[in-house]
Each structure stands twice: as structure tokens, then as C-alpha cells.
Design a protein around this motif. Structure first.
Motif, PDB file in Angstrom:
ATOM      1  N   TYR A   1     -21.804  34.619  -3.035  1.00 15.23           N
ATOM      2  CA  TYR A   1     -20.406  34.173  -3.155  1.00 15.23           C
ATOM      3  C   TYR A   1     -19.473  34.979  -2.250  1.00 15.23           C
ATOM      4  N   SER A   2     -19.815  36.254  -2.033  1.00 16.83           N
ATOM      5  CA  SER A   2     -18.953  37.111  -1.201  1.00 16.83           C
ATOM      6  C   SER A   2     -18.974  36.678   0.278  1.00 16.83           C
ATOM      7  N   THR A   3     -19.986  35.890   0.655  1.00 18.96           N
ATOM      8  CA  THR A   3     -20.066  35.440   2.057  1.00 18.96           C
ATOM      9  C   THR A   3     -19.785  33.934   2.176  1.00 18.96           C
ATOM     10  N   ILE A   4     -19.127  33.378   1.187  1.00 16.10           N
ATOM     11  CA  ILE A   4     -18.959  31.905   1.148  1.00 16.10           C
ATOM     12  C   ILE A   4     -18.227  31.357   2.377  1.00 16.10           C
ATOM     13  N   THR A   5     -17.328  32.140   2.957  1.00 19.01           N
ATOM     14  CA  THR A   5     -16.582  31.654   4.131  1.00 19.01           C
ATOM     15  C   THR A   5     -17.523  31.346   5.298  1.00 19.01           C
ATOM     16  N   GLU A   6     -18.669  32.035   5.336  1.00 16.85           N
ATOM     17  CA  GLU A   6     -19.623  31.833   6.444  1.00 16.85           C
ATOM     18  C   GLU A   6     -20.389  30.500   6.313  1.00 16.85           C
ATOM     19  N   TRP A   7     -20.601  30.035   5.078  1.00 22.19           N
ATOM     20  CA  TRP A   7     -21.412  28.815   4.895  1.00 22.19           C
ATOM     21  C   TRP A   7     -20.689  27.702   4.133  1.00 22.19           C
ATOM     22  N   ASP A   8     -19.429  27.927   3.846  1.00 18.62           N
ATOM     23  CA  ASP A   8     -18.648  26.981   3.047  1.00 18.62           C
ATOM     24  C   ASP A   8     -18.683  25.543   3.569  1.00 18.62           C
ATOM     25  N   GLN A   9     -18.532  25.387   4.885  1.00 25.54           N
ATOM     26  CA  GLN A   9     -18.430  24.039   5.476  1.00 25.54           C
ATOM     27  C   GLN A   9     -19.794  23.418   5.775  1.00 25.54           C
ATOM     28  N   LYS A  10     -20.844  24.213   5.678  1.00 23.23           N
ATOM     29  CA  LYS A  10     -22.175  23.706   6.048  1.00 23.23           C
ATOM     30  C   LYS A  10     -22.691  22.696   5.022  1.00 23.23           C
ATOM     31  N   THR A  11     -23.273  21.613   5.539  1.00 24.19           N
ATOM     32  CA  THR A  11     -23.856  20.615   4.631  1.00 24.19           C
ATOM     33  C   THR A  11     -25.005  21.247   3.847  1.00 24.19           C
ATOM     34  N   LEU A  12     -25.810  22.022   4.573  1.00 18.75           N
ATOM     35  CA  LEU A  12     -26.959  22.677   3.946  1.00 18.75           C
ATOM     36  C   LEU A  12     -26.670  24.185   3.820  1.00 18.75           C
ATOM     37  N   PRO A  13     -26.339  24.672   2.626  1.00 15.42           N
ATOM     38  CA  PRO A  13     -26.057  26.098   2.454  1.00 15.42           C
ATOM     39  C   PRO A  13     -27.308  26.959   2.712  1.00 15.42           C
ATOM     40  N   PRO A  14     -27.138  28.297   2.839  1.00 16.34           N
ATOM     41  CA  PRO A  14     -28.301  29.169   3.080  1.00 16.34           C
ATOM     42  C   PRO A  14     -29.353  29.034   1.980  1.00 16.34           C
ATOM     43  N   ILE A  15     -30.584  29.399   2.329  1.00 17.31           N
ATOM     44  CA  ILE A  15     -31.715  29.228   1.413  1.00 17.31           C
ATOM     45  C   ILE A  15     -31.476  29.901   0.059  1.00 17.31           C
ATOM     46  N   ARG A  16     -30.819  31.077   0.069  1.00 17.39           N
ATOM     47  CA  ARG A  16     -30.616  31.797  -1.205  1.00 17.39           C
ATOM     48  C   ARG A  16     -29.653  31.038  -2.122  1.00 17.39           C
ATOM     49  N   VAL A  17     -28.690  30.348  -1.525  1.00 16.29           N
ATOM     50  CA  VAL A  17     -27.761  29.533  -2.330  1.00 16.29           C
ATOM     51  C   VAL A  17     -28.519  28.322  -2.895  1.00 16.29           C
ATOM     52  N   ARG A  18     -29.377  27.747  -2.057  1.00 15.20           N
ATOM     53  CA  ARG A  18     -30.167  26.603  -2.529  1.00 15.20           C
ATOM     54  C   ARG A  18     -31.095  27.014  -3.671  1.00 15.20           C
ATOM     55  N   LEU A  19     -31.630  28.227  -3.565  1.00 17.18           N
ATOM     56  CA  LEU A  19     -32.499  28.725  -4.650  1.00 17.18           C
ATOM     57  C   LEU A  19     -31.706  28.895  -5.947  1.00 17.18           C
ATOM     58  N   VAL A  20     -30.462  29.389  -5.817  1.00 18.89           N
ATOM     59  CA  VAL A  20     -29.594  29.530  -7.002  1.00 18.89           C
ATOM     60  C   VAL A  20     -29.377  28.157  -7.637  1.00 18.89           C
ATOM     61  N   GLY A  21     -29.065  27.161  -6.789  1.00 14.52           N
ATOM     62  CA  GLY A  21     -28.841  25.794  -7.283  1.00 14.52           C
ATOM     63  C   GLY A  21     -30.078  25.220  -7.960  1.00 14.52           C
ATOM     64  N   GLY A  22     -31.240  25.415  -7.327  1.00  8.45           N
ATOM     65  CA  GLY A  22     -32.498  24.908  -7.887  1.00  8.45           C
ATOM     66  C   GLY A  22     -32.835  25.570  -9.212  1.00  8.45           C
ATOM     67  N   ALA A  23     -32.646  26.905  -9.253  1.00 11.37           N
ATOM     68  CA  ALA A  23     -32.933  27.645 -10.489  1.00 11.37           C
ATOM     69  C   ALA A  23     -31.990  27.195 -11.606  1.00 11.37           C
ATOM     70  N   ALA A  24     -30.707  27.018 -11.255  1.00  8.71           N
ATOM     71  CA  ALA A  24     -29.732  26.596 -12.270  1.00  8.71           C
ATOM     72  C   ALA A  24     -30.089  25.220 -12.823  1.00  8.71           C
ATOM     73  N   LEU A  25     -30.415  24.275 -11.932  1.00 13.66           N
ATOM     74  CA  LEU A  25     -30.763  22.915 -12.391  1.00 13.66           C
ATOM     75  C   LEU A  25     -31.979  22.934 -13.312  1.00 13.66           C
ATOM     76  N   THR A  26     -32.992  23.735 -12.925  1.00 12.99           N
ATOM     77  CA  THR A  26     -34.201  23.838 -13.754  1.00 12.99           C
ATOM     78  C   THR A  26     -33.854  24.408 -15.130  1.00 12.99           C
TER      79      THR A  26
END
Lengths: 143, 156
Positions: free
Chosen positions: A98-123
Motif C-alpha cells: 500500500y505504501s507504494t500504491i502511487t507506482e502501480w495505481d494506474q496499472k491494469t495488472l498490479p504487481p505480483i505481490r498485490v495479486r497474491l494479496v487479492g487471491g489470498a483474500a478471495l480464497t
């Protein structure tokens, strides 16, 4: 009375997990990639939190109705454990990516670690719903 | 053949007898049914908040409305596909349950409402804000009725 609280619990769960689902799908980069992640978070997180608090209050009331039964219920124990894991997942995200959100905020595909957070949360949300729905089945399956 | 007789024959189909005798098939389908409701919940809340002037973003309204509709359809499909066997399993019992008929009527009403009046309001920029709010409140009330009566079905 119990039925009213249970109904509120299900409605709160729908608001909480429903909005969290959209946030997590955005984290995974599979939904609304054209909206900045910070916007999705800023607009939906307050509703997710409102749903969560309503769910916690109704959940505590239901626990209070039969604390010993709930405490001894395997599915209830699994649900609480997974809720704690979900909290850790969110805390880790806030402390790191979250502290680096400005770097990937606009990207359609966020960094892998953010995707892992999303996947873990959904599971975890799916497992929490499943465990909650199975609480009454302890009696049929194990007792 | 009356509706009650149809319910009775559905309930005693071999596959339904098998489903009832299994300790885990019904609960697993019930969990998937709840997943469907949650998916619908997300799409409905975002769409109705938009109509209540709490927009996700002032731009890209058409695109967001389109994506929310896709999510809503996905949730509806999960809910209907899992709801049919859940109903068939105890069709005769449900036939006599008022909450079941309330749920079914609310569901049909909200589906028609969502894909006609609400869909137009979501993408129409010049619609009166008061009308938009009324549409959002109607949608939320109907979905609440679906969830509430669905919950009551478990408590005959």
C-alpha cells in the motif's frame, strides 16, 4: 430475535464480501482495470468496513446466544481462524504494497505481490462463508 | 397435473433422492448458492450507490455499469443453477412455505426491474436525481426481500 440477528448477519456479509470481492478482483487485475486501484479502495473500502462491523456485531450477538456450542464447533473455530488470517493478509498489504500504491495505481495488472494479496483474500472470504454455512452441520456430521 | 404434484414428482427423482441421502451434497450446493448471493451483493451495492450519487468515478459510467451487469449476471447464474436443485430437494415442503413464494416473486420482480428500469437509469445522465434514488432504493429493497425470505426458508 435470533432470526432477525441472523438475517442482519447475512445482509452484512453480502455488503462486506460483495464489495471486498470487487476490490480483490481489481487487485488481481481481472476486473475494472481501467479504474485506478486507489479509487476503487477509496470508494468501496468504507462500505466494506461498514458491512464488516455490522457483521461483527451481529456475529457477536449470535455467539453470545450459545457461546459454549459455538466455541466447541469445529466450523466456527475454522471461521474465526480464517478471519484472523484475513486480517493478517490486510495488515501485511497495508504495511508493504500500500505504501507504494502511487507506482502501480494506474496499472491494469498490479504487481505480483498485490495479486497474491487479492487471491489470498478471495480464497479466505470463500472459506469463511463456507465455514459459517457449515456451522449447523457439526451436529449432523460429528455428534 | 397440479403444481403440488409436479413438486412431489420432482422431489422423488432418483438424483434428488441421492442428493438428500448424501450428508454433504446439499450443504455444498447451499454454500455455492451463498457465493452467488455475495457476488450479486457486490454488483448491486456498487450500481445502487452510483444511483444514490455515491459514484465510483464520475467518468467511465457506461463501462462500469456494463462490468457490474456482467458480475450481476454471473452471480445470478450461480444463484439460479444452485437454487434449482436446492428447491427440488424439498419441493413439496417449499410449496407450502410462504417465504419461498415471497423469495421467488421478489427475485422475478428484481430481475425484470434490474434489466429494464435500473439499467436505463444507470447510463442515463440527465435522469432526475430523485428518480435515480427511488430506483436505487427499490432495487435494494427487492434484493433485501430476496435475501431475507431466503433466510426465512431455513426456519419453517
Amino acid at each position: 430475535m435470533y432470526l432477525v440477528v441472523l438475517t442482519v448477519h447475512v445482509l452484512a456479509l453480502t455488503i462486506f464480501v460483495g464489495t471486498a470481492l470487487i476490490i480483490d478482483l481489481r487487485f488481481l487485475g481481472v476486473f475494472m482495470g481501467y479504474v485506478p486501484t486507489s479509487v476503487v479502495l477509496a470508494r468501496l473500502l468504507p462500505w466494506s468496513l461498514r458491512g464488516f462491523f455490522l457483521m461483527m456485531i451481529s456475529g457477536l450477538l449470535m455467539f453470545y446466544a450459545s457461546p459454549v456450542d459455538k466455541y466447541n464447533n469445529l466450523f466456527f473455530q475454522a471461521k474465526i481462524t480464517m478471519l484472523l488470517l484475513a486480517a493478517v493478509n490486510i495488515w501485511l498489504f497495508l504495511k508493504t504494497e500500500y505504501s507504494t500504491i502511487t507506482e502501480w495505481d494506474q496499472k491494469t495488472l498490479p504487481p505480483i505481490r498485490v495479486r497474491l494479496v487479492g487471491g489470498a483474500a478471495l480464497t479466505l472470504w470463500a472459506a469463511i462463508i463456507a465455514a459459517g454455512r457449515l456451522i449447523p452441520y457439526q451436529q449432523y456430521w460429528f455428534n | 397435473m397440479s403444481l403440488l404434484e409436479i413438486c412431489h414428482s420432482l422431489e422423488y427423482l432418483p438424483v434428488l433422492i441421492e442428493m438428500r441421502s448424501s450428508p454433504w451434497i446439499f450443504p455444498i450446493i447451499a454454500i455455492l448458492h451463498l457465493f452467488g448471493l455475495v457476488i450479486i451483493g457486490g454488483a448491486v451495492v456498487v450500481g445502487d450507490l452510483h444511483l444514490l450519487s455515491y459514484r465510483l468515478t464520475p467518468q467511465l459510467v457506461d463501462r462500469i455499469a456494463h462490468d457490474m451487469e456482467r458480475l450481476l449476471i454471473a452471480g445470478l447464474l450461480v444463484m439460479v443453477i444452485t437454487g434449482v436443485p436446492l428447491f427440488m430437494c424439498f419441493a413439496t415442503k417449499y410449496y407450502y412455505l410462504t417465504p419461498f413464494w415471497v423469495k421467488l416473486s421478489s427475485l422475478i420482480l428484481v430481475i425484470i426491474f434490474t434489466f429494464t428500469i435500473r439499467r436505463n437509469a444507470l447510463t442515463r445522465y440527465r435522469e432526475n436525481p430523485v428518480v435515480k434514488k427511488m430506483i436505487a432504493l427499490t432495487s435494494l429493497s427487492l434484493w433485501t426481500s430476496v435475501a431475507l425470505s431466503g433466510r426465512l426458508i431455513g426456519f419453517p
